[in-house]
Design a protein around this motif. Structure first.
Motif, PDB file in Angstrom:
ATOM      1  N   ASN A 119     -73.329  26.587  -0.162  1.00 47.84           N
ATOM      2  CA  ASN A 119     -72.133  26.980   0.584  1.00 47.84           C
ATOM      3  C   ASN A 119     -72.489  27.654   1.912  1.00 47.84           C
TER       4      ASN A 119
ATOM      5  N   GLY B 190     -73.425  24.981   4.127  1.00 43.50           N
ATOM      6  CA  GLY B 190     -72.213  24.300   4.584  1.00 43.50           C
ATOM      7  C   GLY B 190     -71.563  25.052   5.733  1.00 43.50           C
TER       8      GLY B 190
ATOM      9  N   MET C 238     -65.229  25.003   5.924  1.00 47.32           N
ATOM     10  CA  MET C 238     -65.748  25.264   4.573  1.00 47.32           C
ATOM     11  C   MET C 238     -64.667  25.945   3.724  1.00 47.32           C
TER      12      MET C 238
ATOM     13  N   ALA D 183     -72.336  19.756   1.073  1.00 50.01           N
ATOM     14  CA  ALA D 183     -71.790  20.901   1.800  1.00 50.01           C
ATOM     15  C   ALA D 183     -71.915  20.720   3.313  1.00 50.01           C
TER      16      ALA D 183
END
Lengths: 163, 294
Positions: free
Chosen positions: B157, B160, B169, B273
């Motif tokens: 994440n 990302g 995101m 991601a």
């Protein structure tokens, strides 16, 4: 959730400790092994690529040089042939010139020889003539000397008589 | 007399060794309970530090022996990761993380099946004396696999956010953008009235999916490795030294496969991601417009 935690003995402190373990592994592996090795491998790759490029360039240069060499050799052969032909021609001309010159010289020599001979001959004839004349005169003188004395006396007497 | 009896009891009392679902504690440092799996984790860290330093010390322009092996591993790993990401930039960023995960998990897996399990301590428990091995696969403890799973998903994440931005995101999970688009374009495209709530729900599913990823990663690894340990223990109980041998070979292979799966799944999460779905959709719609115009 509680039973899950108790069954598997989930402990956030251990989770954090294991996360720190992994973080240490990541940092150490990256700094000590992966980064320097990757850098080295990249450098080597560039060197190999550069070497291959150089080899390709050298091969091209070699091909071009060989081509140039062949061209130069071919040109040189043609030039040499031309020079040879020209030399041959010049030699022929020179030979002809020399032959002509030699002929002329020979002619001159013959002519001058002839002239010398002629003049010598003339001289000799002249000298012979002179010799002959002097001989004849001498002979005549001798002959006459014997007869002249008698004749001279008679003539002198005659002349004196006539006068 | 009573003391002799006690000694006899101690000598004759059997020491049990059972495979437990959790890692057994072997020491306490401050507030931290040191389990045998955590200890194995430290050993794995130590081993990898030694390997790293050894590689750094023997690094040469013309590789030999150990450096050759490490370079083969690096090149192979990079090639495999590149096949997954299809993007050399992402590969360059993910590669150190994926390889570290692979090696850390692999060493943890293998340490558990090494014949070091004989070293341990005997503790008095409620059910009598129990043998607690000092070494247990780090990955045979859910604490460790959970830590790795959480790190993997959080890392993906963060990657990302770094790749496509925080807003995009955030909208992957809480799709506010779908509702904003619905309000703006509802007159032109009334179907957005249906698709926007669906998209929002998909976002929520994605959010749940992130937790599922952690669970899937951690339980898969834990389950496989723990099952292997149980299998080896069972086999050695049936016929010690001989019967476990083929299964040890199998577990060596399982250790590699599980480490590989974990690291490759991490690469997949990182790649997903880093992908911008909106950009892809815009690109597709542009292509569609160009195609229809022609």
């Amino acid at each position: 959730m509680d039973s899950f935690i108790t069954t598997f003995h989930i402990d956030w402190k251990i989770i954090i400790a294991q996360a720190i373990n992994f973080a240490i592994v990541l940092v150490v592996l990256y700094l000590f092994a992966l980064k320097p090795l990757k850098k080295l491998m990249k450098e080597r790759e560039e060197k190999i690529a550069g070497g291959l490029e150089d080899a390709r360039c050298n091969a091209e240069i070699l091909t071009l040089t060989k081509k140039e060499y062949d061209e130069i050799v071919a040109k040189a052969k043609i030039e040499a042939h031309e020079i040879f032909q020209e030399g041959k021609k010049e030699a022929q001309v020179k030979k002809d010139e020399m032959m002509a010159q030699a002929k002329t010289d020979v002619d001159h020599m013959i002519a001058s020889g002839k002239k010398t001979l002629e003049s010598e001959k003339a001289k000799m004839v002249e000298e012979a003539k002179k010799e002959i004349v002097s001989l004849v005169v001498l002979a005549t003188e001798k002959l006459l000397a014997e007869q002249t004395d008698k004749n001279f006396d008679q003539k002198q007497i005659k002349n004196i008589k006539n006068s | 007399m009573s003391q002799n009896n006690l000694q006899q009891n101690i000598q004759t009392e059997e020491v049990s060794h059972e495979a437990t679902l959790y890692a057994e504690p072997i020491a306490h440092i401050g507030g931290l309970t040191v389990t045998n799996a955590l200890f194995t984790g430290w050993v794995a860290v130590f081993v990898l530090i030694i390997i790293s330093i050894a590689v750094r010390a023997k690094i040469k322009q013309i590789p030999k022996g150990f450096q050759n092996l490490f370079e083969i591993i690096i090149e192979g790993a990079e090639s495999i990761i590149n096949q997954v990401t299809n993007d050399k930039k992402i590969t360059a960023k993910v590669f150190p993380i994926a390889l570290s995960i692979f090696l850390f998990v692999l060493i943890n897996n293998w340490l558990g099946i090494m014949p070091l399990g004989g070293f341990g301590i005997i503790e008095n428990t409620e059910h009598g004396k129990a043998f607690i091995p000092l070494i247990r696969s780090g990955t045979a403890d859910l604490n460790m696999t959970l830590a790795m799973g959480v790190l993997s998903v959080i890392g993906a994440n963060i990657f990302g956010i770094m790749s496509i931005g925080t807003w995009k995101m955030f909208n992957k999970y809480v799709n506010i953008k779908a509702f904003v688009d619905m309000i703006r374009k509802v007159r032109k495209e009334p179907t957005l009235l249906i698709s926007a709530p669906i998209m929002f729900f998909v976002g929520v599913l994605e959010l749940i999916g992130e937790f599922a990823k952690v669970a899937s990663l951690s339980f898969r690894l834990f389950g496989n490795v723990f099952a292997g340990e149980v299998l080896l223990l069972s086999m050695s109980t049936i016929l010690a030294y001989v019967l476990p041998l083929p299964f040890i070979g199998l577990e060596i292979l399982v250790g590699v496969i599980q480490a590989f799966i974990f690291s490759i799944l991490t690469v997949v999460y990182y790649t997903i991601a880093a992908q911008d779905h909106d950009h892809d959709e815009e690109h597709e719609s542009k292509e569609h417009k160009v195609a229809t115009a022609h």
